[in-house]
Every structure is written in structure tokens, then in C-alpha cells.
Write a protein that holds these residues in place. Structure first.
Motif, PDB file in Angstrom:
ATOM      1  N   GLY A  58       2.680  12.149  -0.755  1.00  0.00           N
ATOM      2  CA  GLY A  58       3.268  12.891   0.347  1.00  0.00           C
ATOM      3  C   GLY A  58       4.316  12.064   1.056  1.00  0.00           C
ATOM      4  N   ASP A  59       4.900  12.640   2.080  1.00  0.00           N
ATOM      5  CA  ASP A  59       5.922  11.916   2.830  1.00  0.00           C
ATOM      6  C   ASP A  59       5.290  10.727   3.558  1.00  0.00           C
ATOM      7  N   PRO A  60       5.969   9.595   3.588  1.00  0.00           N
ATOM      8  CA  PRO A  60       5.466   8.459   4.368  1.00  0.00           C
ATOM      9  C   PRO A  60       5.441   8.806   5.854  1.00  0.00           C
ATOM     10  N   GLN A  61       4.470   8.253   6.565  1.00  0.00           N
ATOM     11  CA  GLN A  61       4.366   8.552   7.999  1.00  0.00           C
ATOM     12  C   GLN A  61       5.555   7.989   8.766  1.00  0.00           C
ATOM     13  N   VAL A  62       5.949   6.768   8.441  1.00  0.00           N
ATOM     14  CA  VAL A  62       7.106   6.130   9.088  1.00  0.00           C
ATOM     15  C   VAL A  62       7.855   5.314   8.051  1.00  0.00           C
ATOM     16  N   VAL A  63       9.166   5.385   8.085  1.00  0.00           N
ATOM     17  CA  VAL A  63      10.006   4.489   7.289  1.00  0.00           C
ATOM     18  C   VAL A  63      10.770   3.608   8.265  1.00  0.00           C
ATOM     19  N   LEU A  64      10.595   2.308   8.136  1.00  0.00           N
ATOM     20  CA  LEU A  64      11.342   1.369   8.965  1.00  0.00           C
ATOM     21  C   LEU A  64      12.649   1.040   8.251  1.00  0.00           C
ATOM     22  N   LEU A  65      13.748   1.605   8.724  1.00  0.00           N
ATOM     23  CA  LEU A  65      15.067   1.338   8.149  1.00  0.00           C
ATOM     24  C   LEU A  65      15.614   0.074   8.810  1.00  0.00           C
ATOM     25  N   VAL A  66      15.888  -0.934   8.008  1.00  0.00           N
ATOM     26  CA  VAL A  66      16.389  -2.207   8.520  1.00  0.00           C
ATOM     27  C   VAL A  66      17.908  -2.234   8.347  1.00  0.00           C
ATOM     28  N   THR A  88       0.847  -1.189   0.000  1.00  0.00           N
ATOM     29  CA  THR A  88       0.000   0.000   0.000  1.00  0.00           C
ATOM     30  C   THR A  88       0.881   1.236   0.000  1.00  0.00           C
ATOM     31  N   ARG A  89       0.717   2.066  -1.020  1.00  0.00           N
ATOM     32  CA  ARG A  89       1.582   3.223  -1.226  1.00  0.00           C
ATOM     33  C   ARG A  89       0.856   4.533  -0.942  1.00  0.00           C
ATOM     34  N   ALA A  90      -0.058   4.533   0.002  1.00  0.00           N
ATOM     35  CA  ALA A  90      -0.757   5.751   0.398  1.00  0.00           C
ATOM     36  C   ALA A  90      -1.099   5.639   1.876  1.00  0.00           C
ATOM     37  N   HIS A  91      -1.096   6.763   2.574  1.00  0.00           N
ATOM     38  CA  HIS A  91      -1.425   6.803   3.998  1.00  0.00           C
ATOM     39  C   HIS A  91      -2.590   7.761   4.228  1.00  0.00           C
ATOM     40  N   ASP A  92      -3.312   7.542   5.308  1.00  0.00           N
ATOM     41  CA  ASP A  92      -4.465   8.367   5.646  1.00  0.00           C
ATOM     42  C   ASP A  92      -3.982   9.603   6.412  1.00  0.00           C
ATOM     43  N   PRO A  93      -4.002  10.781   5.790  1.00  0.00           N
ATOM     44  CA  PRO A  93      -3.485  11.975   6.480  1.00  0.00           C
ATOM     45  C   PRO A  93      -4.373  12.428   7.634  1.00  0.00           C
ATOM     46  N   GLU A  94      -5.648  12.038   7.620  1.00  0.00           N
ATOM     47  CA  GLU A  94      -6.560  12.463   8.685  1.00  0.00           C
ATOM     48  C   GLU A  94      -6.417  11.613   9.943  1.00  0.00           C
ATOM     49  N   HIS A  95      -5.978  10.393   9.783  1.00  0.00           N
ATOM     50  CA  HIS A  95      -5.848   9.476  10.923  1.00  0.00           C
ATOM     51  C   HIS A  95      -4.477   8.793  10.849  1.00  0.00           C
ATOM     52  N   PRO A  96      -3.418   9.473  11.271  1.00  0.00           N
ATOM     53  CA  PRO A  96      -2.065   8.915  11.126  1.00  0.00           C
ATOM     54  C   PRO A  96      -1.829   7.720  12.048  1.00  0.00           C
ATOM     55  N   ARG A 117      -3.753   3.007   7.034  1.00  0.00           N
ATOM     56  CA  ARG A 117      -4.320   2.626   5.747  1.00  0.00           C
ATOM     57  C   ARG A 117      -5.509   3.531   5.416  1.00  0.00           C
ATOM     58  N   PRO A 118      -5.486   4.198   4.260  1.00  0.00           N
ATOM     59  CA  PRO A 118      -6.624   5.047   3.892  1.00  0.00           C
ATOM     60  C   PRO A 118      -7.820   4.206   3.465  1.00  0.00           C
ATOM     61  N   ALA A 119      -8.996   4.773   3.592  1.00  0.00           N
ATOM     62  CA  ALA A 119     -10.200   4.083   3.141  1.00  0.00           C
ATOM     63  C   ALA A 119     -10.390   4.304   1.656  1.00  0.00           C
ATOM     64  N   GLY A 120     -11.087   3.382   1.014  1.00  0.00           N
ATOM     65  CA  GLY A 120     -11.433   3.551  -0.386  1.00  0.00           C
ATOM     66  C   GLY A 120     -10.333   3.125  -1.338  1.00  0.00           C
ATOM     67  N   PRO A 121     -10.438   3.536  -2.613  1.00  0.00           N
ATOM     68  CA  PRO A 121      -9.494   3.087  -3.658  1.00  0.00           C
ATOM     69  C   PRO A 121      -8.046   3.439  -3.375  1.00  0.00           C
ATOM     70  N   ALA A 122      -7.817   4.532  -2.638  1.00  0.00           N
ATOM     71  CA  ALA A 122      -6.427   4.937  -2.379  1.00  0.00           C
ATOM     72  C   ALA A 122      -5.676   3.918  -1.561  1.00  0.00           C
ATOM     73  N   ALA A 123      -6.422   3.024  -0.874  1.00  0.00           N
ATOM     74  CA  ALA A 123      -5.762   2.042  -0.008  1.00  0.00           C
ATOM     75  C   ALA A 123      -4.865   1.117  -0.793  1.00  0.00           C
ATOM     76  N   THR A 124      -5.226   0.818  -2.032  1.00  0.00           N
ATOM     77  CA  THR A 124      -4.415  -0.104  -2.833  1.00  0.00           C
ATOM     78  C   THR A 124      -3.927   0.551  -4.114  1.00  0.00           C
ATOM     79  N   ARG A 125      -3.928   1.878  -4.150  1.00  0.00           N
ATOM     80  CA  ARG A 125      -3.522   2.575  -5.361  1.00  0.00           C
ATOM     81  C   ARG A 125      -2.071   2.271  -5.700  1.00  0.00           C
ATOM     82  N   THR A 126      -1.824   1.957  -6.940  1.00  0.00           N
ATOM     83  CA  THR A 126      -0.484   1.623  -7.398  1.00  0.00           C
ATOM     84  C   THR A 126       0.236   2.884  -7.845  1.00  0.00           C
TER      85      THR A 126
END
Length: 511
Positions: A384-392, A283-291, A466-475
Motif C-alpha cells: 500500500g501507500d507509505p504513511q510518510v515519505v521524507l523527501l530530502v 522495513t517495507r511495510a507499515h501497520d495500517p491499524e496503528h499509523p 512498524r507492523p508486528a510479526g513477520p511483515a515487520a521485516t518482509r523483503t
């Protein structure tokens, strides 16, 4: 001690190039005494030998000699009949890689030496007829004060002397100008290209063309055990360094204690394994209203990479038990959450302490962390910027203290295990996750101050709500079509790696 000799299967050197002499000796550091041959690979008892064979082995342990000189030594002790027995013994030694071969130039200066760097025969192959050139996959590297030429997967290398300086460039194209003795060494080491100028499979066939030489060298070195001097748990550096602790020492900076999730309650509401596997996606989108929240981040880290317990292995190394598997239970991977927006947690770069279930602040937001955020955003083509990046990151010494040759590929396998574990837990938690196919360990070093040879990034995952709707799985393709600007991708970053999913989409580092 050398003399001019033309061996069977070897064409005489041209008058223009002078005479090149082929010689042999025991492996570097090898010696023969009291019926026993000692090399860096161990000792070999040869059994009953004739006086001539014993004299020949002692001579080969001291210096290079050509076959004519060794033959004369055999005849002097054993007579003509001793030559047959010597040739049989010599064949056995070559089959076991216990003889090195060298070429000396017309002035006696060393040109090249064929050595065993793994476990393989050094029996010389005849010089190919017609033009020859180096394999496009052959690589040069410093070794033992010289340059060693190797072909991927070969247990042999050709060490080049000063006399090879004028000859090596000739082999970058098809040529018949290289002396046959040197060609024999290169052919035996597998460093020559197959075919000829009219039929060049390395330039035409997919199996050869698609491999970059460095990729093929890495693949064959780690998947052909005989091509390396040691393979697996050899502890080759244990006499110089002690094992690293299972958990990195605590830092002096600010810490954030994390809530411990209730695993029983989670088990009661969680998806089944089958459901999590079937619903898993990038999933390449995040919910900006509910981080993402601190509690969610804490739960994800607790369920995936916390240390559940430690114990000491039979070799004295401190080992760990985690929710995900690790070869030898070494668990070298560290997770650094890079936070841009997480409810209940200030932005910054943190290290997750898996033994204490807490976050340590590594650095506040700044130019160095901005580079890492920008790379992750460009790699996933997010709006937009990702909310968190997990650097391994990997603490390389945890694995390399024990394992030889397979150490780095083992780390990469562990990264794959961690990716899938994070994917499944994030899916069960209803979070958005996307693994990246590439990253910049130099940017990580700049942001953390870590020595990249001791600890460096080996993977990255983008995490958020995870955003609701189509953006949740937007490529990425859909993101571009709905208005993602070109500025979302870093202009100075290297071209992203292709996605593992969505094979028809634009190139992206997201998996």
C-alpha cells in the motif's frame, strides 16, 4: 604566424589530407612582461632570461607560432647556442602547463587546441603508431565558444575548431586517417583509447566496461583534484552572489506547530547506540491499524534535523549546529514530509522548518504529490501507500557558494549521513524506515514549484509505524510472494535502483 613544420616523433601528414601545422602559445589570457609570466593561475617569476627567450615569450603571449618560427627568433637574438637554453625553458613551461599547443589545417583554419583546464603538464606525447580511436569515456562539452573534448581525470582538454568537423567522426572507430598533429594533442589529453583493434581493453576489461562515461567523469573530477581548476573552498561565486541564509524564509501558508520531545525522558528509555545499530534494518511495510502519529514524526524530526543553534563563520556565511554533521557546518539539506496517513496531521506535502520546529504546508494532496507517493511505493514494492515519505532536498547554493568541484559530492555525503541518522533514531523509536536509492527531482519541482537548480531532491526515505510479526521485516521478494500486485510499481517510472541490502532480491530502489 605559422609555417609548415614536422617535429620529432611526428609523422608527416598525408598528401591527401594536406599539411597540418603544430603551433604553441602562452595560455589564453597569458602575458609576459619584465621577467614575469602572468596567467589565470597566477604570476610566475622566470628569473634571468636571454634576449632571445624574452622575445620568444612576448611573441607567444601575442599569437600562435610554430617551433621553426620561434627557433629563428631565438637564433636572431642569441645565436645557435641559445636554442639549447630555450628548449630547457620550454620544457619547464610545458611541465607547469604554461604552454598551449594548437593544430592548424592546410588552409590555416584552427583545427584543435590543447589547453590546461586543471593543473597538469602540456608536454606533447608522440603520435601512437597504428590505428587510433577516441576513448569511449571521452566527453564533449561547450567551452569558451567551442566544443571541448575531455577524458575523465585529465587536467587537459582539446578544444575543437571548425576544421575538426570532418576528422572527429573518423575517430569513432579505429583509423589511421587522422593527421598526426591532431593525434598528438588527443594522446596528450588522454582522450585516445588504449590498445588497438585486435586488443581493445575498453571493450573487454571489466574495469573499463562497467563505468558509464558520465559516472566516470563525475567520479574522477571530484576525486582527482588536479583535473579541476579549483578544488575545495574557493568561493568562486562570492563576488557575484551573497551566501544564502542558514534557514529558508518562512512561507505564507498554514503552519503546524510541533510538540518538543523530552530528551531526558527519551534518553532514559532509548536503545543504546550498539542496540540501535544491530537492530537497524529496512522495513517495507507499515501497520495500517496503528499509523504513525504526529508526535512520533515531530520527535524524529527534532532528534535528527532540527537546528540547535546558529553562528557566523569567518567568511561571513551563517552556519548551523544540528544533531548530524555537515561539511563546513553549511547544513544545506531540507526535509519535506509527504504525508498520506499520520494520526493528528492532515495529508499533504509539508516542509520541516528546522529553526522553528514546525511544519509548513507546501501543497494539498493532488496529482503532483500522487506521483511522488507512487514512485516511493514502487521503489519499495510496498502493498500500500507509505504513511510518510521524507523527501530530502538540498538548497544547492548553501554549498556551492563556498565549495568548487567537491560541492555536489559533499551534498551526497551529507545525504548518507542523514540516512543513517534517521535509520538509527527510527529504530530506537520502534518505527519502520526504508531509504530509497533514487527519486525524481522533476516530480518534486512540480509538487513544490521550487526551481530545481536552486533546490532539488537528493534523497528519499519511507517512514511509518512498524507492523508486528513477520511483515515487520518482509523483503520485496516476500512481498511479491504473498500477493503484492504488479500495479504496486509505477508503470511510467524508470527502472528502480538495486537494493543495498538483500543482494539476491529483485531490483528495487529501497536500501
Amino acid at each position: 604566424m605559422t609555417s609548415t613544420t614536422t617535429l620529432p616523433g611526428e609523422a608527416p601528414a598525408s598528401a591527401a589530407s594536406g599539411t597540418y601545422t603544430l603551433t604553441s602559445r602562452l595560455p589564453r589570457g597569458g602575458a609576459f612582461q619584465d621577467g614575469q609570466l602572468t596567467t589565470r593561475f597566477g604570476a610566475v617569476r622566470l628569473g634571468a632570461l636571454t634576449p632571445g627567450a624574452e622575445a620568444a615569450l612576448r611573441a607567444l603571449g601575442e599569437d600562435d607560432h610554430d617551433e621553426a618560427a620561434i627557433g629563428a627568433l631565438i637564433v636572431a637574438h642569441d645565436g645557435e647556442m641559445g636554442l639549447l637554453r630555450w628548449h630547457m625553458l620550454r620544457s619547464r613551461l610545458e611541465a607547469a602547463g604554461l604552454l598551449e599547443h594548437a593544430v592548424a589545417g592546410p588552409d590555416g583554419a584552427p583545427v584543435a587546441r590543447l589547453v590546461a583546464v586543471g593543473r597538469g603538464a602540456t608536454t606533447l606525447k608522440p603520435a601512437p603508431s597504428g590505428p587510433v580511436r577516441l576513448s569511449r569515456h571521452a566527453l564533449l562539452s561547450p567551452a569558451e565558444g567551442t566544443l571541448a573534448l575531455r577524458a575523465p581525470g585529465s587536467p587537459l582538454a582539446v578544444e575543437l575548431g571548425a576544421g575538426a568537423t570532418a576528422l572527429l567522426p573518423l575517430l569513432t572507430t579505429w583509423t589511421e586517417e587522422v593527421p598526426a598533429p591532431l593525434v598528438r594533442l588527443l594522446a596528450t589529453a588522454g582522450a585516445l583509447a588504449p590498445g588497438g583493434p585486435d586488443a581493445d581493453p575498453q571493450a573487454e576489461e571489466r574495469g573499463s566496461v562497467q563505468w558509464d562515461p558520465l559516472d566516470l567523469a563525475f567520479h574522477t573530477r571530484t576525486r582527482v583534484p588536479a583535473s579541476a581548476p579549483g578544488y575545495g573552498g574557493t568561493y568562486r561565486h562570492a563576488d557575484r552572489f551573497g551566501p544564502e541564509p542558514v534557514a529558508a524564509p518562512a512561507a505564507d501558508g498554514p503552519r503546524v506547530a510541533l510538540p518538543v520531545p523530552d530528551l531526558e525522558a527519551i534518553a532514559a528509555r532509548d536503545l543504546t547506540l550498539t542496540e540501535a545499530i544491530e537492530r537497524r534494518t529496512s522495513t517495507r511495510a507499515h501497520d495500517p491499524e496503528h499509523p504513525l502519529t504526529l508526535n512520533q514524526l515531530a520527535e524524529l524530526l527534532y532528534r535528527t534535523v532540527r537546528i540547535r543553534g546558529t553562528f557566523t563563520g569567518s567568511d561571513g556565511q551563517e552556519l548551523a549546529d544540528r544533531p548530524l554533521p555537515s561539511g563546513g557546518a553549511v547544513h544545506e539539506l531540507e526535509v519535506y514530509p509527504l504525508v498520506t496517513r499520520c494520526e493528528g496531521l492532515e495529508p499533504g506535502l509539508y516542509r520541516y522548518a528546522p529553526d522553528r520546529h514546525e511544519l509548513e504546508l507546501v501543497g494539498a494532496p493532488g496529482p503532483a504529490t500522487a506521483t511522488l507517493v507512487k514512485e516511493a511505493r514502487g521503489g519499495t514494492m510496498m502493498d500500500g501507500d507509505p504513511q510518510v515519505v521524507l523527501l530530502v532536498a538540498a538548497r544547492f547554493g548553501r554549498v556551492m557558494w563556498k565549495y568548487e568541484t567537491v560541492a555536489y559530492p559533499l551534498i551526497l555525503k551529507h545525504v548518507g549521513v542523514l540516512y543513517q541518522t534517521v535509520y538509527l533514531v527510527a529504530t530506537a523509536m520502534g518505527l519502520a524506515v526504508c531509504g530509497l536509492g533514487g527519486g525524481d527531482t522533476g516530480a518534486f519541482a512540480a509538487a513544490t514549484g521550487r526551481d530545481p537548480l536552486l533546490e532539488g531532491t537528493v534523497g528519499e526515505l519511507v517512514l511509518g509505524s512498524r507492523p508486528a510479526g513477520p511483515a515487520a521485516t518482509r523483503t520485496p521478494a516476500a512481498a511479491t510472494a504473498t500477493g503484492a500486485s504488479a500495479a504496486a510499481a509505477p508503470t511510467a517510472a524508470p527502472a528502480p535502483a538495486p537494493a543495498a541490502e538483500h543482494a539476491t532480491e529483485p531490483a528495487t530502489a529501497g536500501l
